[in-house]
Design an enzyme around this catalytic site. Structure first.
Site, PDB file in Angstrom:
ATOM      1  N   CYS B  82      -0.292   3.359  -3.450  1.00  0.00           N
ATOM      2  CA  CYS B  82      -0.353   4.782  -3.086  1.00  0.00           C
ATOM      3  C   CYS B  82      -1.690   5.413  -3.463  1.00  0.00           C
ATOM      4  O   CYS B  82      -1.934   6.581  -3.156  1.00  0.00           O
ATOM      5  CB  CYS B  82       0.803   5.548  -3.709  1.00  0.00           C
ATOM      6  SG  CYS B  82       2.401   4.963  -3.114  1.00  0.00           S
ATOM      7  N   HIS B 348       4.253  12.037   2.667  1.00  0.00           N
ATOM      8  CA  HIS B 348       3.536  10.971   1.973  1.00  0.00           C
ATOM      9  C   HIS B 348       3.310   9.751   2.865  1.00  0.00           C
ATOM     10  O   HIS B 348       3.841   8.676   2.599  1.00  0.00           O
ATOM     11  CB  HIS B 348       4.319  10.593   0.699  1.00  0.00           C
ATOM     12  CG  HIS B 348       3.676   9.560  -0.156  1.00  0.00           C
ATOM     13  ND1 HIS B 348       2.313   9.365  -0.218  1.00  0.00           N
ATOM     14  CD2 HIS B 348       4.215   8.653  -1.022  1.00  0.00           C
ATOM     15  CE1 HIS B 348       2.051   8.376  -1.069  1.00  0.00           C
ATOM     16  NE2 HIS B 348       3.187   7.931  -1.556  1.00  0.00           N
TER      17      HIS B 348
END
Ligand SMILES: [Zn+2]
Lengths: 134, 401
Positions: B82, B348
């Site tokens: 991430c 996201h």
């Protein structure tokens, strides 16, 4: 010849013989503990290890109650991070204690237990470890 | 050593679901808009860093060039969980600081579709022929759910509960308040995937995923892209006055991995590397947490945001629960956190996230954030963390005049 039911630990750091317990690879240089096959020490970089039997008691450092899980995993269940007495931090389920958040206290004392978690076509039973409140 | 690196162009697509587009469409849209914003073209760009967790091994950057301009410049395809987007940006910054380029393009993108909260981790289990130990743990079967959980919702839930075990005044309600805030903030952001306000009760009563994280405390999956154009001090001096006026200084750019801690044997540590990255970033930038006008941090789960208040020194040690209780991270609080809506509601798309948070902060520093503008913002911080672990922190400052 009577044949006892064959059992196999679900991971190789679980020892079923005698009093079931976990065994770590301890770095002979710095004492860091690991459960996986090692190439070198993540803490100090040295390459020698010895097997170390870990305590079967510890405290709950963290937990979560899983309600949405991978297919075929029964829910809810309680996953926890346990700090074993005398060293070693391990993840495992808290079993035989329900799944009511109020019942779980951070810092509560637990003891290692084992349970059957699978069967292969030859009838061998896979055995996992978990923890129960003391 | 060269001087500072600057952001002179920034853009992001609205996050959401784009079933009719692919990663290249989304990356192209973001990259073209960022270059346009910078008053630059592909012929000005000397290095391209392209981040995507799922496409980096598939020549994403070069495929992007085939749509927006094949100029023969070096391309770096980047994946770092991430922290992928932040790593792509930092790749461009390093090239500028090394003097290898005076203008760089960084793009982050992800096309996740509706892959579900648990990703592809859940594999069906059938009775094996014979148990055979394999892998580094000598396991005879998948142990997910058997020896605890290693999936994201549970790992970050346990990271939050670990913090709660060490500090008073942190529990289910404090974690839920984080999500209440981010949903409320997202209502002001037209680029957010979701823009719905929920009461604290609604957050707490939503379906439980992994206690204490309910569904409204978990980020969704989604699609999107973001891009920045970076340039050197020397290059900036040659650019149009309007580009210079809107330029945003990158005062710190830091990437860390997780140093050894004893609990690594249970699950990856997300705090130590964040603490280190923040401390280094404050030192590099010469700013303190109290100087920050806004922060975009990695709230993949509400439990994660709360522990990062402390990791990023936004609150007193042990005071993360108190910080949210007194509304410190709300947009009108002491240090506004995730005024974009955060990962929880803005969305996201993994590779895009670490670029989109730079877009968000830069847009506030330029005074161009519309309804959600933090008035007079001068200094901001961005933070992302990828489990495993990688942490990227950037400090941005408005141009002096
Ligand atoms: Zn060692």
């Amino acid at each position: 010849m009577s044949e006892a039911k064959k059992r196999i630990p679900v991971v190789d750091y679980l020892v079923l013989e005698g009093d079931p317990h976990l065994v770590a690879q301890a770095c002979t240089s710095c004492g860091a503990l690991f459960f996986d096959r090692r190439n070198a020490c993540a803490r100090c970089g040295k390459v020698e290890f010895e097997r170390k039997a870990l305590a079967t008691t510890g405290t709950v450092r963290s937990f979560t109650i899983v309600h949405r899980a991978a297919p075929n995993v029964p829910v809810p269940y309680v996953s926890s991070v346990i700090e074993l007495d005398g060293g070693g931090v391990v993840k495992g389920n808290i079993v035989d204690a329900g799944s009511d958040a109020e019942k779980f206290e951070l810092g509560m004392k637990v003891r290692l237990t084992t349970f059957a978690c699978g069967l292969d076509e030859e009838g061998t039973e896979a055995v996992a470890f978990g923890f129960t409140p003391v | 050593m060269a001087g500072d690196a600057w952001i002179i162009g920034a853009s992001m697509t609205k996050f959401g679901r784009y079933p009719d587009k692919d990663s290249i469409d989304l990356a192209s849209e973001a990259a073209l808009a960022a270059m346009d914003d910078a008053g630059a073209t592909i012929h000005d760009i000397q290095i391209l860093a392209a981040g995507s967790l799922m496409e980096a091994s598939n020549m994403l950057g070069q495929r992007l060039q085939k749509q927006i301009g094949q100029t023969g410049i070096p391309v770096y395809n980047v994946a770092n969980a991430c922290a992928t987007g932040a790593t792509a940006v930092r790749t461009g910054i390093m090239a500028i600081k090394a003097g290898e380029a005076d203008m760089a393009l960084a793009v982050g993108v992800e096309q996740m579709g509706k892959m579900g909260l648990l990703g592809s981790a859940g594999q069906a289990r059938s009775a094996p022929k014979g148990f055979e130990p394999s892998g580094r743990y000598g396991s005879v079967m998948s142990v997910e759910g058997v020896l605890g959980t290693q999936l994201m919702p549970g790992v970050f839930a346990q990271a939050g509960m670990d913090y709660a075990s060490r500090h008073d005044g942190v529990g289910f309600e404090q974690f839920a308040k984080v999500a209440e805030k981010n949903h409320a903030h997202s209502a002001l952001n037209p680029l957010a995937q979701y823009r719905k306000v929920f009461s604290l009760e609604e957050v707490m009563e939503a379906a439980m995923v992994a206690y204490p994280n309910t569904l409204l405390m978990c980020c969704p999956t989604g699609d999107g892209a973001a891009s920045v154009v970076l340039c050197s001090d020397a290059k900036l001096k040659t650019l149009d006055p309007d580009v210079r006026r809107r330029a945003v200084k990158i005062s710190a750019s830091v990437l860390t991995s997780d140093p050894y801690v004893e609990s690594d044997t249970a699950q990856p540590d997300v705090s130590t590397l964040t603490k280190r990255a923040a401390a280094t970033a404050y030192e590099q930038a010469g700013v303190s947490p109290q100087d920050l006008d806004l922060v975009e941090l990695h709230d993949c789960f509400a439990t994660a945001e709360l522990i990062h208040y402390e990791n990023l020194q936004l609150c007193e040690p042990g005071g993360a629960g108190d910080f949210i209780d007194r509304r410190g991270p709300w947009r009108d609080g002491a240090i506004p956190v995730n005024v974009s809506g955060g990962l929880i509601s803005k969305g996201h798309p993994i590779g895009a996230t670490g670029v989109a948070n730079l877009y968000e902060v830069a847009t506030h520093l330029r005074g161009e954030a519309g309804d959600r503008q933090i008035e007079g913002a001068r200094v901001g911080l961005t933070h992302v963390i990828g489990l495993g672990s990688a942490c990227g922190v950037h400090v941005l400052e408005r141009a002096a005049s």
